[in-house]
Design an enzyme around this catalytic site. Structure first.
Site, PDB file in Angstrom:
ATOM      1  N   HIS A 153      47.343  39.541  36.953  1.00 31.87           N
ATOM      2  CA  HIS A 153      46.438  38.659  37.686  1.00 31.87           C
ATOM      3  C   HIS A 153      45.164  39.407  38.090  1.00 31.87           C
ATOM      4  O   HIS A 153      44.057  39.012  37.737  1.00 31.87           O
ATOM      5  CB  HIS A 153      47.178  38.135  38.917  1.00 31.87           C
ATOM      6  CG  HIS A 153      46.582  36.904  39.498  1.00 31.87           C
ATOM      7  ND1 HIS A 153      46.659  35.685  38.878  1.00 31.87           N
ATOM      8  CD2 HIS A 153      45.896  36.702  40.652  1.00 31.87           C
ATOM      9  CE1 HIS A 153      46.044  34.775  39.622  1.00 31.87           C
ATOM     10  NE2 HIS A 153      45.571  35.366  40.705  1.00 31.87           N
ATOM     11  N   SER A 163      41.274  32.616  39.670  1.00 25.17           N
ATOM     12  CA  SER A 163      42.394  32.282  40.539  1.00 25.17           C
ATOM     13  C   SER A 163      42.041  31.119  41.483  1.00 25.17           C
ATOM     14  O   SER A 163      41.841  30.004  41.021  1.00 25.17           O
ATOM     15  CB  SER A 163      42.837  33.533  41.300  1.00 25.17           C
ATOM     16  OG  SER A 163      44.046  33.303  41.963  1.00 25.17           O
TER      17      SER A 163
END
Ligand code: NAG
Ligand code: NAG
Ligand code: NAG
Length: 419
Positions: A383, A178
């Protein structure tokens, strides 16, 4: 004050890509619940990352790296003096701990150590391990005047130089999750020579473009951004993490297997790491709560919010007037992705609401040296699953290690004597 805290919770949910926000209210505090807590897991929630690694009998070193703008960063190393070095960079509000929270065999840092790598785990400025500066105290707003721009421009180059000097390897592996990918693109755009020091960059849940972020809450954030800017301006540039202790406490109480409050806890964790009940290890939740969030600046969050709104990947937007002073143009300049010349392997999840496949594809089309573009073979992979899923080892990490090995054969490197 209450509304600010709520905002903080909502914003962290937005950033980490969940659709569900449940403010669980106060968790029942009972000594009964406390006493049935698994002692060892309760301890894991409290230990620092190096203590945790030591507890599971891996060798551990703590290194201090100074950036050229004066921040002191802690880098945690699971050393192997013969292994090829690999640098791991965590996501927003996370720390080095994120790579070991799933425990031996499952945590990616352990897997890499078991595979013979010399594992270096970075900590970006502002998190609990990197809160020192040569002249600024974290109590001063100036300390928090940074985004992932500064992480990419200062923290990553300083860390990479340090590893190269201490291992004698001319190049290292890089794995980012990320924000650990966003800061990498920025490093290469700002200082392309650092891209040449990377054997292969493995990007987990890569973030550059957020224009198609489909989480309703992410979209809400982008509509809210002007108000957030005002808030940040009024409050000064500030730290974003007032609730770590609170989360550690409530997580330790609410998240253990035998507690009746587990259902509540499961819901609140989803707004931190995304919603995929199959891949969430409930037993391990107290440990996760003890380590995440680990600290970040408001500016980091606002900078991501700007990407949702603009659909572009650019320097921090200070508004037209201040942009003229800072950048000599009314809009913030875009980062130049064609300078990311390192070989890049992108790994993305189909159920990642923050960085959706369409935006990852756009990033892939603009990177000049993509050697792998890999969809995780699980339809609900989110995620947060890249870091915390039960099967992250077989669904993600195994392939990353394979890509690293192949890259070492394709671009052989040899170790010289460490300085
Ligand atoms: C924060 O840093 C930016 C760019 O580095 C600078 O232009 C700005 O004036 C700083 N803001 C404060 C409040 O010091
Ligand atoms: C879940 O976490 C616990 C505690 O860390 C661990 O003992 C267990 O093996 C994990 N379960 C799975 C399926 O990975
Ligand atoms: C981006 O970087 C490449 C390679 O350094 C350069 O050729 C190109 O002109 C740059 N583009 C912009 C818009 O600055």
């Amino acid at each position: 004050m209450i509304s600010f805290r709520l905002l903080v919770i909502v914003v962290s949910g937005l950033i980490l890509g969940s659709q569900r926000v449940l403010v669980a209210g106060t968790f029942a505090r009972s000594s009964v619940v406390r006493s049935i807590l698994d002692r060892s897991l309760a301890e894991d929630a409290k230990l620092t990352a190096p203590e945790l690694i030591g507890k599971y009998r891996y060798p551990i070193e703590i290194h201090k790296v100074q950036t050229t703008d004066g921040y002191f960063l802690e880098v945690h190393r699971i050393p192997n003096s013969n292994g090829v070095p690999v640098l791991l960079m965590h996501g927003i509000t996370d720390s080095s701990a994120g790579w070991v929270l799933s425990g031996p065999k499952k945590g990616f840092a352990y897997m890499l150590a078991d595979s013979g790598y010399d594992v270096w785990i970075g900590n970006a400025r502002g998190n609990r391990y990197s809160r020192r500066h040569r002249s600024l105290s974290p109590r001063l707003p100036m300390f928090w005047n940074f985004s992932f721009h500064e992480i990419g421009t200062y923290d990553l180059p300083a860390t990479i130089d340090y590893i190269i000097q201490n291992t004698g390897y001319p190049k290292i592996h890089y794995i980012g999750f990320s924000q650990g990918t966003t800061s990498f693109w920025i490093m290469c755009s700002q200082a392309p020579e650092y891209c040449n020091k990377v054997i292969v960059m493995n990007a987990l849940a890569p973030v550059a473009y957020l224009g198609n972020s489909k989480s309703p809450l992410i979209v809400a954030l982008s509509r809210f951004i002007n108000q957030l800017e005002v808030l940040a301006t009024l409050a000064g540039i500030a730290e974003f993490s007032p609730t770590r202790e609170l989360l550690a406490a409530s997580g330790a109480i609410a998240c253990n297997d035998k507690a009746v409050t587990q259902a509540l806890c499961a819901n609140s964790i989803f707004f931190i790491v995304g919603y995929n009940s199959e891949q969430l290890n409930m037993t391990n939740l107290p440990v996760l709560y003890g380590h995440v969030p680990a600290g970040a600046s408001t500016k980091q969050l606002l900078h991501y919010g700007q990407y949702v709104k603009s659909g572009l990947f650019h320097h921090y937007d200070y508004g037209r007037i201040r942009n003229l002073a800072v950048y000599s143009q009314p809009t913030p300049p875009a980062y130049n992705l064609s300078r990311v010349t390192a070989p890049v392997a992108l790994h993305y999840g189909l159920n990642d609401w923050l960085t959706v496949p369409k935006d990852v594809k756009r990033l892939a089309s603009e990177l000049p040296n993509v050697i792998a573009f890999r969809q995780i073979p699980h339809p609900r992979f989110t995620h947060g699953d890249f870091m915390f899923a039960i099967d992250a080892d077989t669904l993600v990490y195994r392939d990353v290690v394979r890509i690293m090995r192949e890259a070492e054969q394709k671009y052989p490197i040899s170790q010289t004597k460490p300085l």
